[in-house]
Write an enzyme that holds these catalytic residues in place. Structure first.
Site, mmCIF file in Angstrom:
data_model
loop_
_atom_site.group_PDB
_atom_site.id
_atom_site.type_symbol
_atom_site.label_atom_id
_atom_site.label_comp_id
_atom_site.label_asym_id
_atom_site.label_seq_id
_atom_site.Cartn_x
_atom_site.Cartn_y
_atom_site.Cartn_z
ATOM 1 C CB SER A 61 115.283 -12.662 20.912
ATOM 2 O OG SER A 61 114.538 -12.837 22.089
ATOM 3 C CE LYS A 111 116.014 -16.067 31.091
ATOM 4 N NZ LYS A 111 114.680 -15.498 31.360
ATOM 5 C CG ASP A 131 113.522 -11.971 32.059
ATOM 6 O OD1 ASP A 131 113.493 -11.696 30.843
ATOM 7 O OD2 ASP A 131 114.122 -12.973 32.507
ATOM 8 N NE ARG A 178 103.390 -29.767 40.580
ATOM 9 C CZ ARG A 178 103.719 -30.145 39.342
ATOM 10 N NH1 ARG A 178 102.790 -30.667 38.564
ATOM 11 N NH2 ARG A 178 104.938 -29.994 38.889
ATOM 12 C CE1 TYR A 224 106.369 -16.413 22.580
ATOM 13 C CE2 TYR A 224 106.955 -15.546 24.736
ATOM 14 C CZ TYR A 224 107.327 -16.097 23.532
ATOM 15 O OH TYR A 224 108.643 -16.353 23.280
HETATM 16 P P1 ATR Z 1 111.257 -22.012 35.173
HETATM 17 O O1 ATR Z 1 112.659 -21.870 35.697
HETATM 18 O O2 ATR Z 1 111.115 -21.834 33.713
HETATM 19 O O3 ATR Z 1 110.294 -21.146 35.906
HETATM 20 P P2 ATR Z 1 110.949 -24.572 36.553
HETATM 21 O O4 ATR Z 1 112.050 -24.266 37.515
HETATM 22 O O5 ATR Z 1 110.917 -25.914 35.899
HETATM 23 O O6 ATR Z 1 110.858 -23.549 35.356
HETATM 24 O O7 ATR Z 1 109.566 -24.321 37.339
HETATM 25 C C1 ATR Z 1 108.352 -24.656 36.759
HETATM 26 C C2 ATR Z 1 107.209 -24.203 37.666
HETATM 27 O O8 ATR Z 1 105.982 -24.599 37.051
HETATM 28 C C3 ATR Z 1 107.220 -24.854 39.033
HETATM 29 O O9 ATR Z 1 106.690 -23.954 39.953
HETATM 30 C C4 ATR Z 1 106.296 -26.057 38.849
HETATM 31 O O10 ATR Z 1 105.697 -26.511 40.037
HETATM 32 P P3 ATR Z 1 106.525 -27.514 41.042
HETATM 33 O O11 ATR Z 1 107.567 -26.676 41.704
HETATM 34 O O12 ATR Z 1 105.482 -28.031 41.955
HETATM 35 O O13 ATR Z 1 107.098 -28.566 40.135
HETATM 36 C C5 ATR Z 1 105.253 -25.443 37.947
HETATM 37 N N1 ATR Z 1 104.507 -26.448 37.169
HETATM 38 C C6 ATR Z 1 104.910 -27.064 36.043
HETATM 39 N N2 ATR Z 1 103.959 -27.914 35.595
HETATM 40 C C7 ATR Z 1 102.914 -27.811 36.461
HETATM 41 C C8 ATR Z 1 101.627 -28.404 36.538
HETATM 42 N N3 ATR Z 1 101.181 -29.285 35.622
HETATM 43 N N4 ATR Z 1 100.845 -28.075 37.562
HETATM 44 C C9 ATR Z 1 101.275 -27.185 38.480
HETATM 45 N N5 ATR Z 1 102.460 -26.573 38.475
HETATM 46 C C10 ATR Z 1 103.281 -26.880 37.462
#
Ligand code: ATR
Length: 270
Positions: A10, A59, A96, A147, A211
């Site tokens: 940014s 955030k 966003d 997941r 990205y």
């Molecule tokens: P953010 O706030 O940046 O969105 P987060 O709260 O850590 O980050 O959420 C990450 C998301 O990516 C979650 O939906 C996570 O799935 P889970 O809720 O099951 O943990 C998903 N995620 C991260 N790594 C993953 C992977 N290898 N396979 C599937 N989902 C994944």
């Protein structure tokens, strides 16, 4: 402001816009310790700074400490922009969602939020923001596929979309017209899902908020299946534009090739 902050692009973007317009201003990266966020914001409000862009992991806390919040921030449960007024009040905003729509407009001008079912992959903060923005922007059938089903259900309960776990992937993908990957970079490709997205009809679009790389494995596999790909770089630009206007009272200059600046910065980071 974030933790970590070194990776943030940014300052490059805002810096180029400031330079082009010749503004007497600076947009600086601030790294703050996890415990110091509220204290630092308290010291910068009241006209000391114009405002802040806030990134992970602050955030949600940015929304909590604000005096007022716009609807986008309230719906997303998080703010990426704090605007300070001289009377010490703090306004929380979330741009966003505007960034997400900007990315679609730039890369797939034919796209409409209501062109059919939308599947959002992931259920973290990024996914919640995307769901809120897509629903506010006219999407009628938004499905969160995660997941961990319980996290998808929590978003569904708050925002009124539907929730699917990975054992229901095929059902979630049924008829999908818009696919948004909002997982934290974890999906290394369509084949990392239990079932890949279906090969699809003309007009379907797949977007990845990640990205780095610009064309993620997820986007590549979706493109192979017939989806028009949208990378995450324009989302960064699209969320920065209204932030810039809020800080400096002018729109970013159209003459600056923002995407080229970011691509050069990314090339330099490798
Ligand atoms: P953010 O706030 O940046 O969105 P987060 O709260 O850590 O980050 O959420 C990450 C998301 O990516 C979650 O939906 C996570 O799935 P889970 O809720 O099951 O943990 C998903 N995620 C991260 N790594 C993953 C992977 N290898 N396979 C599937 N989902 C994944």
């Amino acid at each position: 402001m974030g933790h970590p902050i070194r990776h943030s692009l940014s300052p490059r973007l805002h810096g180029a816009w400031i330079d082009h317009l010749g503004l007497d201003a600076a947009y600086v990266p601030l790294r703050v310790t996890e415990g110091g966020f509220e204290r630092l914001v308290d010291g910068l409000k009241g006209g000391v700074f114009a405002g802040l862009n806030v990134t992970l992991p602050f955030k949600e806390r940015a929304l909590v400490l604000a005096d007022e919040a716009d609807e986008a921030a309230r719906r997303a449960g998080a703010a990426n922009l704090l605007v300070f007024s001289p009377d010490e009040r703090i306004m929380a905003k979330n741009t966003d969602g505007l960034g997400l729509f900007y990315a679609f407009q730039q890369q797939t001008p034919h796209w409409r939020a209501d062109q059919g079912p939308v599947v959002v992959l992931g259920a973290g903060g990024a996914a919640r923001g995307a769901v809120a923005a897509l629903m506010a922007g006219g999407a009628k059938d938004v499905r969160v596929l995660n997941r961990t089903l319980s996290r998808a259900e929590a978003i569904a309960a708050d925002l009124g979309c539907s929730a699917f776990g990975w054992d229901q992937t095929e059902r979630a993908f049924d008829g999908v017209a818009t696919l948004v990957n909002a997982t934290s970079g974890g999906l290394s490709g369509g084949d990392a899902l239990p079932t890949p997205p279906p090969a699809t009809c003309a007009g379907a679009v797949a977007m990845d908020m990640v990205y780095t790389p610009l064309k993620t494995a997820f986007l590549q596999s979706c493109e192979h299946l017939g989806y028009a790909p949208v990378d995450g770089l324009d989302m960064l630009i699209g969320q920065a534009r209204p932030s810039f206007a809020a800080f400096y009272g002018v729109s970013p200059p159209e003459a600056v090739d923002s995407r080229a600046i970011l691509l050069a910065a990314l090339a330099g980071q490798v």
